[in-house]
Write a protein that holds these residues in place. Structure first.
Motif, PDB file in Angstrom:
ATOM      1  N   GLU A 280      24.750   6.443  17.810  1.00 18.24           N
ATOM      2  CA  GLU A 280      24.865   5.047  18.242  1.00 18.24           C
ATOM      3  C   GLU A 280      23.805   4.705  19.292  1.00 18.24           C
ATOM      4  OE1 GLU A 280      27.777   2.834  21.310  1.00 18.24           O
ATOM      5  OE2 GLU A 280      28.818   3.831  19.646  1.00 18.24           O
ATOM      6  N   LEU A 281      23.582   5.608  20.253  1.00 16.91           N
ATOM      7  CA  LEU A 281      22.590   5.380  21.300  1.00 16.91           C
ATOM      8  C   LEU A 281      21.176   5.302  20.724  1.00 16.91           C
ATOM      9  CD1 LEU A 281      24.027   7.764  24.044  1.00 16.91           C
ATOM     10  CD2 LEU A 281      24.059   5.263  24.063  1.00 16.91           C
ATOM     11  N   LEU A 282      20.871   6.193  19.788  1.00 23.13           N
ATOM     12  CA  LEU A 282      19.550   6.185  19.152  1.00 23.13           C
ATOM     13  C   LEU A 282      19.340   4.912  18.329  1.00 23.13           C
ATOM     14  CD1 LEU A 282      19.328   9.920  18.065  1.00 23.13           C
ATOM     15  CD2 LEU A 282      17.926   8.785  19.804  1.00 23.13           C
ATOM     16  N   THR A 283      20.357   4.513  17.596  1.00 29.40           N
ATOM     17  CA  THR A 283      20.272   3.299  16.778  1.00 29.40           C
ATOM     18  C   THR A 283      20.064   2.079  17.660  1.00 29.40           C
ATOM     19  OG1 THR A 283      21.691   4.297  15.100  1.00 29.40           O
ATOM     20  CG2 THR A 283      21.466   1.906  15.048  1.00 29.40           C
ATOM     21  N   GLU A 284      20.810   2.001  18.744  1.00 24.05           N
ATOM     22  CA  GLU A 284      20.687   0.873  19.681  1.00 24.05           C
ATOM     23  C   GLU A 284      19.284   0.825  20.292  1.00 24.05           C
ATOM     24  OE1 GLU A 284      22.456   0.015  24.042  1.00 24.05           O
ATOM     25  OE2 GLU A 284      23.969   0.414  22.494  1.00 24.05           O
ATOM     26  N   ALA A 285      18.750   1.985  20.679  1.00 20.21           N
ATOM     27  CA  ALA A 285      17.410   2.041  21.271  1.00 20.21           C
ATOM     28  C   ALA A 285      16.355   1.578  20.271  1.00 20.21           C
ATOM     29  CB  ALA A 285      17.108   3.460  21.747  1.00 20.21           C
ATOM     30  N   GLU A 286      16.480   2.009  19.031  1.00 22.25           N
ATOM     31  CA  GLU A 286      15.501   1.596  18.021  1.00 22.25           C
ATOM     32  C   GLU A 286      15.640   0.122  17.671  1.00 22.25           C
ATOM     33  OE1 GLU A 286      15.393   4.289  14.712  1.00 22.25           O
ATOM     34  OE2 GLU A 286      14.513   5.872  15.950  1.00 22.25           O
ATOM     35  N   LYS A 287      16.851  -0.411  17.683  1.00 17.36           N
ATOM     36  CA  LYS A 287      17.031  -1.849  17.442  1.00 17.36           C
ATOM     37  C   LYS A 287      16.301  -2.661  18.501  1.00 17.36           C
ATOM     38  CE  LYS A 287      21.476  -2.178  15.044  1.00 17.36           C
ATOM     39  NZ  LYS A 287      22.881  -2.588  15.179  1.00 17.36           N
ATOM     40  N   LEU A 288      16.407  -2.220  19.764  1.00 14.44           N
ATOM     41  CA  LEU A 288      15.736  -2.931  20.849  1.00 14.44           C
ATOM     42  C   LEU A 288      14.218  -2.879  20.689  1.00 14.44           C
ATOM     43  CD1 LEU A 288      17.977  -1.904  23.868  1.00 14.44           C
ATOM     44  CD2 LEU A 288      17.822  -4.148  22.796  1.00 14.44           C
TER      45      LEU A 288
ATOM     46  N   ALA B 131       7.095  -9.008  24.137  1.00 14.20           N
ATOM     47  CA  ALA B 131       7.603  -9.026  25.513  1.00 14.20           C
ATOM     48  C   ALA B 131       7.444  -7.675  26.204  1.00 14.20           C
ATOM     49  CB  ALA B 131       9.068  -9.444  25.523  1.00 14.20           C
ATOM     50  N   SER B 132       7.537  -6.576  25.446  1.00 14.21           N
ATOM     51  CA  SER B 132       7.401  -5.231  25.997  1.00 14.21           C
ATOM     52  C   SER B 132       6.319  -4.491  25.203  1.00 14.21           C
ATOM     53  CB  SER B 132       8.738  -4.482  25.898  1.00 14.21           C
ATOM     54  OG  SER B 132       8.592  -3.157  26.346  1.00 14.21           O
ATOM     55  N   GLN B 133       5.399  -3.820  25.902  1.00 14.67           N
ATOM     56  CA  GLN B 133       4.303  -3.135  25.221  1.00 14.67           C
ATOM     57  C   GLN B 133       4.569  -1.653  24.994  1.00 14.67           C
ATOM     58  OE1 GLN B 133       3.774  -5.524  27.678  1.00 14.67           O
ATOM     59  NE2 GLN B 133       3.365  -6.886  25.961  1.00 14.67           N
ATOM     60  N   ILE B 134       5.471  -1.083  25.772  1.00 13.37           N
ATOM     61  CA  ILE B 134       5.830   0.335  25.608  1.00 13.37           C
ATOM     62  C   ILE B 134       7.328   0.457  25.807  1.00 13.37           C
ATOM     63  CG2 ILE B 134       5.581   2.692  26.478  1.00 13.37           C
ATOM     64  CD1 ILE B 134       2.801   1.943  27.458  1.00 13.37           C
ATOM     65  N   GLN B 135       7.974   1.179  24.900  1.00 14.20           N
ATOM     66  CA  GLN B 135       9.381   1.527  25.057  1.00 14.20           C
ATOM     67  C   GLN B 135       9.531   3.003  24.704  1.00 14.20           C
ATOM     68  OE1 GLN B 135      12.446  -0.989  23.660  1.00 14.20           O
ATOM     69  NE2 GLN B 135      11.376  -2.858  24.194  1.00 14.20           N
ATOM     70  N   PHE B 136      10.532   3.629  25.308  1.00 17.05           N
ATOM     71  CA  PHE B 136      10.777   5.045  25.020  1.00 17.05           C
ATOM     72  C   PHE B 136      12.247   5.354  25.213  1.00 17.05           C
ATOM     73  CE2 PHE B 136       9.712   4.707  29.486  1.00 17.05           C
ATOM     74  CZ  PHE B 136      10.618   5.525  30.124  1.00 17.05           C
ATOM     75  N   HIS B 137      12.677   6.425  24.598  1.00 13.55           N
ATOM     76  CA  HIS B 137      14.014   6.949  24.856  1.00 13.55           C
ATOM     77  C   HIS B 137      13.929   8.465  24.876  1.00 13.55           C
ATOM     78  CE1 HIS B 137      14.027   6.733  20.390  1.00 13.55           C
ATOM     79  NE2 HIS B 137      14.646   7.899  20.508  1.00 13.55           N
ATOM     80  N   LEU B 138      14.774   9.075  25.724  1.00  9.85           N
ATOM     81  CA  LEU B 138      14.789  10.524  25.921  1.00  9.85           C
ATOM     82  C   LEU B 138      16.232  10.991  26.026  1.00  9.85           C
ATOM     83  CD1 LEU B 138      12.074  10.506  28.701  1.00  9.85           C
ATOM     84  CD2 LEU B 138      11.720  11.242  26.348  1.00  9.85           C
ATOM     85  N   THR B 139      16.496  12.176  25.505  1.00  9.88           N
ATOM     86  CA  THR B 139      17.851  12.713  25.544  1.00  9.88           C
ATOM     87  C   THR B 139      17.806  14.238  25.530  1.00  9.88           C
ATOM     88  OG1 THR B 139      20.015  12.665  24.468  1.00  9.88           O
ATOM     89  CG2 THR B 139      18.097  12.629  23.016  1.00  9.88           C
ATOM     90  N   ASP B 140      18.916  14.838  25.948  1.00 12.96           N
ATOM     91  CA  ASP B 140      19.097  16.275  25.742  1.00 12.96           C
ATOM     92  C   ASP B 140      20.007  16.495  24.538  1.00 12.96           C
ATOM     93  OD1 ASP B 140      21.558  15.553  26.723  1.00 12.96           O
ATOM     94  OD2 ASP B 140      21.516  16.905  28.440  1.00 12.96           O
ATOM     95  N   SER B 141      20.438  15.403  23.930  1.00 13.03           N
ATOM     96  CA  SER B 141      21.259  15.314  22.709  1.00 13.03           C
ATOM     97  C   SER B 141      22.721  15.702  22.899  1.00 13.03           C
ATOM     98  CB  SER B 141      20.643  16.099  21.539  1.00 13.03           C
ATOM     99  OG  SER B 141      20.787  17.477  21.710  1.00 13.03           O
TER     100      SER B 141
END
Length: 183
Positions: free
Chosen positions: A88-96, A131-141
């Motif tokens: 869910e967190l990964l999907t939400e991050a990619e949607k954004l 509106a945003s030029q760089i986005q990222f997400h990081l996790t330890d899973s």
């Protein structure tokens, strides 16, 4: 003599013009401060290096805003604990990220994997007037999830902000490379 006088005036008139030369290309000369980093000095479930001449603003829920006052930009960091909801967190991050498709010319994803520090994620370069030029997400899973977005406090004009985006991207890459989870 009558025929020579108009000829002399014509020659004199034509010889006084400047030659038309193409203008040389002008390049915008931007100077940025020399980079020096320090460890994030706030109590968080994570730690990473931040540029010393930024303002780190402590937000609720382990969130942060890293401001670049001279560039009128910020990196907004959100933190969420993983509670059997990584998909869910990964999907939400990619949607954004892909909400910017309307204004973006291109979205270029790049994966990041550091099994030694248990840091996994992706960084997205968003070209165009988004509106945003760089986005990222990081996790330890298993326990931690961070999402970050770069924003400028101005109407997005990609050609104008590209040097600043490149400057801040180095800091985002440093953040990603130095991220450590606190257990």
């Amino acid at each position: 003599m009558r025929n020579i006088l108009p000829l002399l005036f014509t020659i004199l008139f034509l010889s006084c013009k400047d030659d038309i030369l193409p203008k040389p290309k002008g390049y915008l000369s931007l100077t940025y401060p020399t980079k020096s980093y320090k460890k994030l000095d706030l109590e968080r479930p994570y730690s990473f290096d931040v540029l010393e001449n930024t303002q780190v603003i402590n937000e609720a829920n382990n969130w942060l805003t890293i401001k670049y006052p001279n560039l009128k930009a910020s990196i907004d960091i959100t933190y969420r604990p993983v509670e059997n909801n990584i998909k869910e967190l990964l999907t939400e991050a990619e949607k954004l990220v892909f909400k910017h498709t309307i204004k973006a010319d291109q979205i270029i994803p790049k994966d990041f994997i550091n099994p030694k520090k248990r840091v996994f994620g992706s960084i997205y370069d968003i070209t165009g007037n988004a509106a945003s030029q760089i986005q990222f997400h990081l996790t330890d899973s298993t326990k931690n999830f961070i999402k970050g977005s770069l924003y400028f406090y101005a109407k997005p004009n990609y050609d104008s902000i590209l040097p600043a985006v490149s400057y801040i991207k180095e800091d985002i890459l440093r953040l990603i490379e130095t991220l450590e989870w606190k257990q």
